[in-house]
Enzyme design. Sequence first.
Site, PDB file in Angstrom:
ATOM      1  N   ASP A   1      -8.187  -8.505  -3.704  1.00  0.00           N
ATOM      2  CA  ASP A   1      -8.052  -7.095  -3.312  1.00  0.00           C
ATOM      3  C   ASP A   1      -8.853  -6.218  -4.265  1.00  0.00           C
ATOM      4  O   ASP A   1      -8.674  -6.296  -5.483  1.00  0.00           O
ATOM      5  CB  ASP A   1      -6.569  -6.698  -3.336  1.00  0.00           C
TER       6      ASP A   1
ATOM      7  N   ASP B   1       0.834  -1.198   0.000  1.00  0.00           N
ATOM      8  CA  ASP B   1       0.000   0.000   0.000  1.00  0.00           C
ATOM      9  C   ASP B   1       0.878   1.261   0.000  1.00  0.00           C
ATOM     10  O   ASP B   1       1.699   1.431  -0.904  1.00  0.00           O
ATOM     11  CB  ASP B   1      -0.959  -0.062   1.198  1.00  0.00           C
TER      12      ASP B   1
ATOM     13  N   GLY C   1      -7.065 -10.789   0.733  1.00  0.00           N
ATOM     14  CA  GLY C   1      -7.421  -9.421   0.407  1.00  0.00           C
ATOM     15  C   GLY C   1      -6.237  -8.486   0.504  1.00  0.00           C
ATOM     16  O   GLY C   1      -5.087  -8.869   0.286  1.00  0.00           O
ATOM     17  N   HIS C   2      -6.522  -7.235   0.866  1.00  0.00           N
ATOM     18  CA  HIS C   2      -5.531  -6.171   0.866  1.00  0.00           C
ATOM     19  C   HIS C   2      -4.465  -6.389   1.944  1.00  0.00           C
ATOM     20  O   HIS C   2      -3.276  -6.183   1.708  1.00  0.00           O
ATOM     21  CB  HIS C   2      -6.253  -4.844   1.088  1.00  0.00           C
ATOM     22  N   PHE C   3      -4.900  -6.792   3.141  1.00  0.00           N
ATOM     23  CA  PHE C   3      -3.971  -7.047   4.249  1.00  0.00           C
ATOM     24  C   PHE C   3      -3.737  -8.554   4.356  1.00  0.00           C
ATOM     25  O   PHE C   3      -4.242  -9.229   5.251  1.00  0.00           O
ATOM     26  CB  PHE C   3      -4.516  -6.454   5.547  1.00  0.00           C
TER      27      PHE C   3
END
Length: 289
Positions: free
Chosen positions: A238, A103, A265-267
């Site tokens: 994500d 990120d 996902g993102h994390f």
Amino acid sequence: MVEVRHRYATVLGHRVFYREAGPADAPALVLLHGYPTSSRMFRHLIPALADRFRVVAPDHLGFGQSAAPPAEEFAYSFDALTDVTEALLAQLGLERYALYVQDYGAPIGWRLAIRNPEAVTAVVTQNGNGYDEGFVPEFWAPVWAYAQSPGPSTEGAVREALSEDAIRWQYLHGVAEPELVDPDTWAADHREVSRAGLDLVHLALFRDYASNPPLYPRLHEYFRATQVPLLAVWGAEDEIFGPDGARAFAKDLKDAEIRLVPGGGHFLLESHLDTVADEMRAFLGRALS
């Protein structure tokens, strides 16, 4: 048990917090976190890697335990956060290091690499974007609108990103087994972004995110020139940085290793820690041998 040190340094006049573990003479690995969290996101990854690497994970200025000077006193931008990170690494004597970026950590890491290509020995990007293909349009449209025309008509949509519901969504969206994700993650992040004055800090960085895509041509040139070893280990579900962003690294790095993790996902570290740690150990073992 791996001993993780929790340290502070004064960097360019600001107090910066960082976690450090592993042998001082081992290959260095720098972990750069994303929004809205801190080096806390690496709390489990650091012990999984510190037997083999000297691991350093700072909190960016305005995040976690690092100082958070008011936005009126410090011009928050990705260039400025990179300045602080670069100075910290110099203070720690890290002249060569591998990078893990996620990120917000990605545009900081890309700037470090462009500024000093010889310093970076390898890159692991975990949902850390470097290509236009990675942006999921529905998510990013409000950010681009706010960056182009900041004001009351565009600010409300990006302020939603500071809410607990939005932060919870970042942790849970696309995760096949959401019960694996510790609720303390989003609760702690929300408490931190809700501190007095931090909204203006994050709004400044939301606006400045538009400075990152124009940097991509220089990043891709760096990739083509150096062929730095790179692993993209990516949560395939994500909806912030989609899997096309992972695949795109292969355009400029002929040996890029792309690992899309279904149900992540993102994390990704919150649900697939062992997968990421295993991929990193194998990749860095090859890249740094």
